[in-house]
Motif scaffolding. Structure first.
Motif, PDB file in Angstrom:
ATOM      1  N   ALA A 172       0.787  -1.481  -0.396  1.00 25.08           N
ATOM      2  CA  ALA A 172      -0.067   0.187  -0.100  1.00 25.08           C
ATOM      3  C   ALA A 172       0.938   1.094   0.198  1.00 25.08           C
ATOM      4  N   LEU A 173       2.069   1.079   0.448  1.00 17.31           N
ATOM      5  CA  LEU A 173       2.643   2.294   0.531  1.00 17.31           C
ATOM      6  C   LEU A 173       3.412   2.705  -0.128  1.00 17.31           C
ATOM      7  N   ARG A 174       4.143   1.638  -1.064  1.00 17.18           N
ATOM      8  CA  ARG A 174       4.564   1.210  -2.164  1.00 17.18           C
ATOM      9  C   ARG A 174       3.402   1.583  -3.340  1.00 17.18           C
ATOM     10  N   GLU A 175       2.035   1.452  -3.424  1.00 16.79           N
ATOM     11  CA  GLU A 175       1.234   2.262  -4.455  1.00 16.79           C
ATOM     12  C   GLU A 175       1.512   3.892  -3.896  1.00 16.79           C
ATOM     13  N   VAL A 176       0.805   4.452  -2.918  1.00 19.67           N
ATOM     14  CA  VAL A 176       0.260   5.451  -2.062  1.00 19.67           C
ATOM     15  C   VAL A 176       1.534   6.138  -3.037  1.00 19.67           C
ATOM     16  N   ASN A 177       3.195   6.284  -2.473  1.00 20.07           N
ATOM     17  CA  ASN A 177       4.403   6.600  -2.791  1.00 20.07           C
ATOM     18  C   ASN A 177       4.288   6.895  -4.369  1.00 20.07           C
ATOM     19  N   ALA A 178       4.534   6.039  -4.916  1.00 18.92           N
ATOM     20  CA  ALA A 178       3.988   6.192  -6.628  1.00 18.92           C
ATOM     21  C   ALA A 178       3.001   7.310  -7.600  1.00 18.92           C
ATOM     22  N   SER A 179       2.216   7.475  -6.522  1.00 20.92           N
ATOM     23  CA  SER A 179       1.372   8.402  -7.120  1.00 20.92           C
ATOM     24  C   SER A 179       2.061   9.829  -6.377  1.00 20.92           C
ATOM     25  N   LEU A 180       1.987   9.636  -5.699  1.00 21.55           N
ATOM     26  CA  LEU A 180       2.474  11.166  -4.720  1.00 21.55           C
ATOM     27  C   LEU A 180       3.900  11.195  -4.888  1.00 21.55           C
ATOM     28  N   LYS A 181       4.966  10.337  -5.480  1.00 19.09           N
ATOM     29  CA  LYS A 181       6.220  11.046  -5.756  1.00 19.09           C
ATOM     30  C   LYS A 181       6.496  12.538  -6.429  1.00 19.09           C
ATOM     31  N   ALA A 182       5.045  12.777  -7.881  1.00 25.01           N
ATOM     32  CA  ALA A 182       5.431  14.246  -8.121  1.00 25.01           C
ATOM     33  C   ALA A 182       4.839  15.062  -7.638  1.00 25.01           C
ATOM     34  N   ILE A 183       4.022  15.188  -6.346  1.00 29.14           N
ATOM     35  CA  ILE A 183       4.062  16.179  -5.818  1.00 29.14           C
ATOM     36  C   ILE A 183       4.597  17.129  -4.166  1.00 29.14           C
ATOM     37  N   GLY A 184       5.762  15.760  -4.473  1.00 27.47           N
ATOM     38  CA  GLY A 184       6.698  15.538  -2.983  1.00 27.47           C
ATOM     39  C   GLY A 184       6.721  14.986  -1.986  1.00 27.47           C
ATOM     40  N   LEU A 185       5.448  14.497  -1.831  1.00 28.58           N
ATOM     41  CA  LEU A 185       5.358  13.393  -0.314  1.00 28.58           C
ATOM     42  C   LEU A 185       6.167  12.345  -0.331  1.00 28.58           C
ATOM     43  N   GLU A 186       6.274  11.240   0.518  1.00 30.35           N
ATOM     44  CA  GLU A 186       6.753  10.394   0.967  1.00 30.35           C
ATOM     45  C   GLU A 186       6.232   9.851   1.970  1.00 30.35           C
ATOM     46  N   PHE A 187       5.850   8.274   2.205  1.00 34.93           N
ATOM     47  CA  PHE A 187       5.157   7.542   3.452  1.00 34.93           C
ATOM     48  C   PHE A 187       6.084   6.535   3.710  1.00 34.93           C
ATOM     49  N   GLU A 188       6.425   6.309   5.210  1.00 35.26           N
ATOM     50  CA  GLU A 188       6.692   5.251   5.247  1.00 35.26           C
ATOM     51  C   GLU A 188       7.166   4.933   6.922  1.00 35.26           C
ATOM     52  N   VAL A 189       7.301   3.820   7.210  1.00 33.41           N
ATOM     53  CA  VAL A 189       6.593   2.822   8.595  1.00 33.41           C
ATOM     54  C   VAL A 189       8.391   2.911   9.325  1.00 33.41           C
ATOM     55  N   ASP A 190       8.347   4.026  10.401  1.00 28.30           N
ATOM     56  CA  ASP A 190       9.757   3.684  11.083  1.00 28.30           C
ATOM     57  C   ASP A 190       9.743   2.354  11.529  1.00 28.30           C
ATOM     58  N   GLU A 191      11.130   1.181  10.584  1.00 27.54           N
ATOM     59  CA  GLU A 191      10.665  -0.239  11.213  1.00 27.54           C
ATOM     60  C   GLU A 191      11.054  -0.487  13.078  1.00 27.54           C
ATOM     61  N   ASP A 192      11.264   0.126  13.711  1.00 23.91           N
ATOM     62  CA  ASP A 192      11.628   0.425  15.235  1.00 23.91           C
ATOM     63  C   ASP A 192      10.766   0.712  15.488  1.00 23.91           C
ATOM     64  N   THR A 193       9.846   1.996  15.670  1.00 24.13           N
ATOM     65  CA  THR A 193       8.221   2.235  16.414  1.00 24.13           C
ATOM     66  C   THR A 193       7.204   2.617  15.776  1.00 24.13           C
ATOM     67  N   ASP A 194       7.238   1.142  15.052  1.00 17.38           N
ATOM     68  CA  ASP A 194       6.283   0.541  13.553  1.00 17.38           C
ATOM     69  C   ASP A 194       5.111   2.047  13.434  1.00 17.38           C
ATOM     70  N   LYS A 195       5.851   3.601  13.823  1.00 19.71           N
ATOM     71  CA  LYS A 195       5.327   5.091  13.307  1.00 19.71           C
ATOM     72  C   LYS A 195       4.972   4.984  11.801  1.00 19.71           C
ATOM     73  N   MET A 196       3.978   6.232  11.209  1.00 15.67           N
ATOM     74  CA  MET A 196       3.839   6.014  10.004  1.00 15.67           C
ATOM     75  C   MET A 196       4.453   7.673  10.471  1.00 15.67           C
ATOM     76  N   VAL A 197       5.596   7.913   8.747  1.00 14.03           N
ATOM     77  CA  VAL A 197       6.573   9.311   8.952  1.00 14.03           C
ATOM     78  C   VAL A 197       5.938   9.172   7.700  1.00 14.03           C
ATOM     79  N   VAL A 198       6.201  10.809   7.502  1.00 16.47           N
ATOM     80  CA  VAL A 198       5.667  11.688   6.040  1.00 16.47           C
ATOM     81  C   VAL A 198       6.762  12.520   6.168  1.00 16.47           C
ATOM     82  N   LYS A 199       6.801  12.722   4.654  1.00 14.62           N
ATOM     83  CA  LYS A 199       8.322  13.323   4.738  1.00 14.62           C
ATOM     84  C   LYS A 199       8.038  14.668   2.887  1.00 14.62           C
ATOM     85  N   VAL A 200       7.958  15.300   3.188  1.00  7.80           N
ATOM     86  CA  VAL A 200       8.021  16.828   1.921  1.00  7.80           C
ATOM     87  C   VAL A 200       9.907  16.693   1.352  1.00  7.80           C
TER      88      VAL A 200
END
Length: 85
Positions: free
Chosen positions: A21-49
């Motif tokens: 799901a993250l791969r699909e979202v990131n592929a569609s949002l890459k054009a506007i400069g957004l990236e989502f990932e899950v931190d492996e140690d904390t299992d928290k969602m991280v959003v990058k601009v």
């Protein structure tokens, strides 16, 4: 999964489903400069601009400092449980 809320569906997702799901979202949002990932140690969602032209990180939420604090607190909580058990 009928009758489950969106929150329940996310909590029940397997790591592979989450990664896909993250791969699909990131592929569609890459054009506007957004990236989502899950931190492996904390299992928290991280959003990058990200700056689209330079690839430079503009902003991250939560910040690296907050993630480091969460990791330390998680380790401290684990130590407390081990010492009192």
């Amino acid at each position: 999964m009928a009758g489950l809320s969106a929150t329940d569906a996310v909590q029940d997702a397997t790591p592979v489903q989450t990664e896909n799901a993250l791969r699909e979202v990131n592929a569609s949002l890459k054009a506007i400069g957004l990236e989502f990932e899950v931190d492996e140690d904390t299992d928290k969602m991280v959003v990058k601009v990200i700056d689209k032209e330079t690839g430079e990180l503009i902003r991250q939420m939560p910040s690296e400092e907050v993630i480091r604090i969460a990791k330390v607190l998680g380790k401290m909580q684990g130590m407390l449980v081990r010492e009192t058990a």
